[in-house]
Write an enzyme that holds these catalytic residues in place. Structure first.
Site, mmCIF file in Angstrom:
data_model
loop_
_atom_site.group_PDB
_atom_site.id
_atom_site.type_symbol
_atom_site.label_atom_id
_atom_site.label_comp_id
_atom_site.label_asym_id
_atom_site.label_seq_id
_atom_site.Cartn_x
_atom_site.Cartn_y
_atom_site.Cartn_z
ATOM 1 C CE LYS A 158 49.414 3.565 9.521
ATOM 2 N NZ LYS A 158 50.863 3.294 9.804
ATOM 3 C CE LYS A 201 55.835 15.063 13.176
ATOM 4 N NZ LYS A 201 55.217 16.396 13.307
ATOM 5 C CD GLU A 288 50.542 -3.253 7.860
ATOM 6 O OE1 GLU A 288 49.510 -3.768 8.304
ATOM 7 O OE2 GLU A 288 50.673 -2.945 6.669
ATOM 8 N NE ARG A 292 49.268 -9.886 3.547
ATOM 9 C CZ ARG A 292 50.124 -9.027 3.031
ATOM 10 N NH1 ARG A 292 51.217 -9.468 2.431
ATOM 11 N NH2 ARG A 292 49.935 -7.721 3.100
HETATM 12 P P1 ADP Z 1 48.565 -0.862 4.911
HETATM 13 O O1 ADP Z 1 48.355 -1.995 5.855
HETATM 14 O O2 ADP Z 1 47.282 -0.249 4.469
HETATM 15 O O3 ADP Z 1 49.498 -1.200 3.797
HETATM 16 P P2 ADP Z 1 50.722 0.487 6.378
HETATM 17 O O4 ADP Z 1 50.645 0.790 7.811
HETATM 18 O O5 ADP Z 1 51.601 -0.658 5.969
HETATM 19 O O6 ADP Z 1 49.248 0.289 5.794
HETATM 20 O O7 ADP Z 1 51.202 1.761 5.598
HETATM 21 C C1 ADP Z 1 51.284 1.759 4.183
HETATM 22 C C2 ADP Z 1 52.084 2.950 3.704
HETATM 23 O O8 ADP Z 1 51.540 4.175 4.234
HETATM 24 C C3 ADP Z 1 53.523 2.960 4.152
HETATM 25 O O9 ADP Z 1 54.359 2.187 3.335
HETATM 26 C C4 ADP Z 1 53.843 4.439 4.074
HETATM 27 O O10 ADP Z 1 54.074 4.827 2.730
HETATM 28 C C5 ADP Z 1 52.559 5.106 4.504
HETATM 29 N N1 ADP Z 1 52.579 5.403 5.967
HETATM 30 C C6 ADP Z 1 52.060 4.674 6.968
HETATM 31 N N2 ADP Z 1 52.299 5.233 8.184
HETATM 32 C C7 ADP Z 1 53.001 6.374 7.944
HETATM 33 C C8 ADP Z 1 53.562 7.428 8.767
HETATM 34 N N3 ADP Z 1 53.458 7.414 10.099
HETATM 35 N N4 ADP Z 1 54.211 8.430 8.156
HETATM 36 C C9 ADP Z 1 54.339 8.461 6.795
HETATM 37 N N5 ADP Z 1 53.827 7.525 5.967
HETATM 38 C C10 ADP Z 1 53.174 6.490 6.511
#
Ligand code: ADP
Length: 450
Positions: A158, A201, A288, A292
């Site tokens: 990420k 993970k 996260e 906003r």
């Molecule tokens: P963004 O800021 O790009 O929206 P997020 O951290 O909110 O990123 O993650 C967006 C989506 O990615 C989550 O709703 C989930 O579907 C997937 N995701 C993020 N982290 C994980 C993880 N550790 N395991 C599985 N899916 C994840």
């Protein structure tokens, strides 16, 4: 209190903010690109200023032009909405250095929480559960391979500056980790100008559950319970509901308290959302914090009766929260579906163009937030969302029945939209039985096309 504010955004959220301001007796100034001349936010505001051509960099992301418009119109504050500059700490800093209030949290908490690596570390220090993963950012392949082997595949790479699902890659083995790392870094560099990544993970059977928080500048901060946003496609939310239909009361309390703890640790005020993934045992892991107002804020407004956008404006003006945690009650069940101008039958290809007929539903239990109308031309330059349809009823089953009825009433032509997809999802056995995870919609769509 402010007497005039500028809305640095477009579409339905600009309309939503104009409505909140008007009810508070505050004048509104809209800004728009040449592609949005005909948009409802331009017509509804007391004053509208064209700030440039359709490309976001020339208009809605152009800080000097927005600040000039704010100075010309002599506004007291700017509401950034969501997307565009909403989570840009530099923009918040520029606003305040020009003596224009930024309707959002402090620059310091935006910086701290906007960096997902720093946010995760703050969470760990405050005993807010996080997914197993790298301790901080990961800069080279060997380090990445070591983390992945320690926590076990699959892992997700990420972007520290991430947003909108960009800069994310899932890896199932060393080979895909190497490739995914490079792709995620390149994508993050391109999208955010910051290639920093981290690894955690990958939770396969998770639900997305998030907590709305709201704070003032006097140290008061409350939560407005949770929203479940498990129904997603490519990390983009399609359906959001509250309360989370599978969460029991003990875990709800634990989750909401963790969100408040983290927000307080960051000295947070204004509206914010603490996002978690939750596994089948209702164990949750921080993902996260969004600093906003969210697209899905209306479901929380309907459930709790709190106007989140008005409260954002009031606390930005220095007022105290008009309620404490004990005053926040919730009632019934609310569900939102996002109506996008895309073709679900054709890989969700965008369908911009003129809407000849836009005939939204109404009646008991229905709220529609939109900037669209008959004759409105959906520009190809921006997010494809044209409306949000929200139902609020005493039970989940009744809210779903209202959505089915409202979706059947909702007429949009000739462009394609996600209305038929939502009508189908509202009859899907797994959705009705709460037997879904964040990958459910994608699996369903894959099965349909094969
Ligand atoms: P963004 O800021 O790009 O929206 P997020 O951290 O909110 O990123 O993650 C967006 C989506 O990615 C989550 O709703 C989930 O579907 C997937 N995701 C993020 N982290 C994980 C993880 N550790 N395991 C599985 N899916 C994840």
């Amino acid at each position: 209190m402010f007497s005039r504010i500028l809305i640095a955004n477009r579409g339905e959220i600009a309309v939503r903010i104009i409505r909140a301001a008007r009810e508070l007796g505050i004048e509104t100034v809209a800004v728009y690109s040449t592609a949005d001349k005909e948009s409802a936010h331009v017509r509804l505001a007391d004053q509208a200023i064209c700030i440039g051509s359709p490309a976001p960099a020339d208009s809605y992301l152009n800080i000097p032009r927005i600040i000039s418009a704010a100075e010309v119109a002599n506004v007291d504050a700017i509401h950034p909405g969501y997307g565009f500059l909403a989570e840009n700490a530099h923009f918040a800093e520029v606003c305040r250095s020009c003596r224009i209030e930024f309707i959002g949290p402090s620059v310091e908490s935006m910086k701290l929480l906007g960096d997902k690596v720093a946010c995760k570390q703050l969470a760990i220090r405050n005993k807010v559960p996080t997914a197993p993963g790298s301790k901080g950012s990961v800069s080279d392949e060997d380090q990445a391979l070591k983390v992945a082997r320690d926590i076990g595949y699959p892992v997700i790479i990420k972007a520290a500056a991430g947003g909108g699902g960009r800069g994310m890659r899932v890896a199932h083995n060393d080979i895909s980790l190497r490739a995914g790392m490079l792709q995620a870094m390149a994508e993050a560099e391109g999208a955010f100008g910051d290639a920093t990544i981290y690894i955690e993970k990958f939770l396969e059977k998770a639900r997305h559950v998030e907590v709305q928080v709201l704070g003032d500048q006097h140290g008061n901060l409350v939560h407005l319970f949770e929203r479940d946003c498990t129904m997603q496609r490519r990390h983009q939310k399609l359906i959001e509901e509250t309360p989370c239909p599978v969460l029991d009361e003990d875990h709800r309390q634990e989750l909401c308290k963790a969100a408040v703890r983290l927000a307080k640790a960051a000295g947070y005020f204004s509206a914010g959302t603490v996002e978690f993934l939750m596994d089948a045992q209702q164990r949750f892991y921080l993902m996260e914090v969004n600093t906003r107002v969210q697209v899905e804020h209306p479901v929380t407004e309907l459930l709790t009766g709190v106007d989140i956008v008005k409260t954002q404006i009031l606390v930005a003006a220095g007022e105290k929260l008009p309620f404490g945690q004990g005053d926040i009650m919730w009632d019934g069940h609310a569900i939102e579906v996002r109506i996008n101008a895309v073709d679900p039958e054709n890989h969700f290809a965008p369908c911009p163009g003129r809407i000849e007929l836009f005939d939204p539903p109404g009646g008991p239990g229905v709220r529609v937030d939109t900037h669209s109308y008959s004759g409105y031309k959906v520009p190809p330059n921006y997010d494809s969302m044209i409306a949000k349809l929200i139902a609020h009823q005493p039970t989940r089953q009744q809210a779903i029945a209202t959505l089915r009825r409202a979706l059947a009433e909702f007429r949009v032509s000739p462009i394609k939209t996600t209305i038929p997809l939502h009508a189908e999802l509202m009859r899907n056995g797994s959705f009705l039985a709460n037997d879904v995870d964040i990958h459910f919609v994608e699996r369903l769509l894959e099965n349909k096309s094969s």
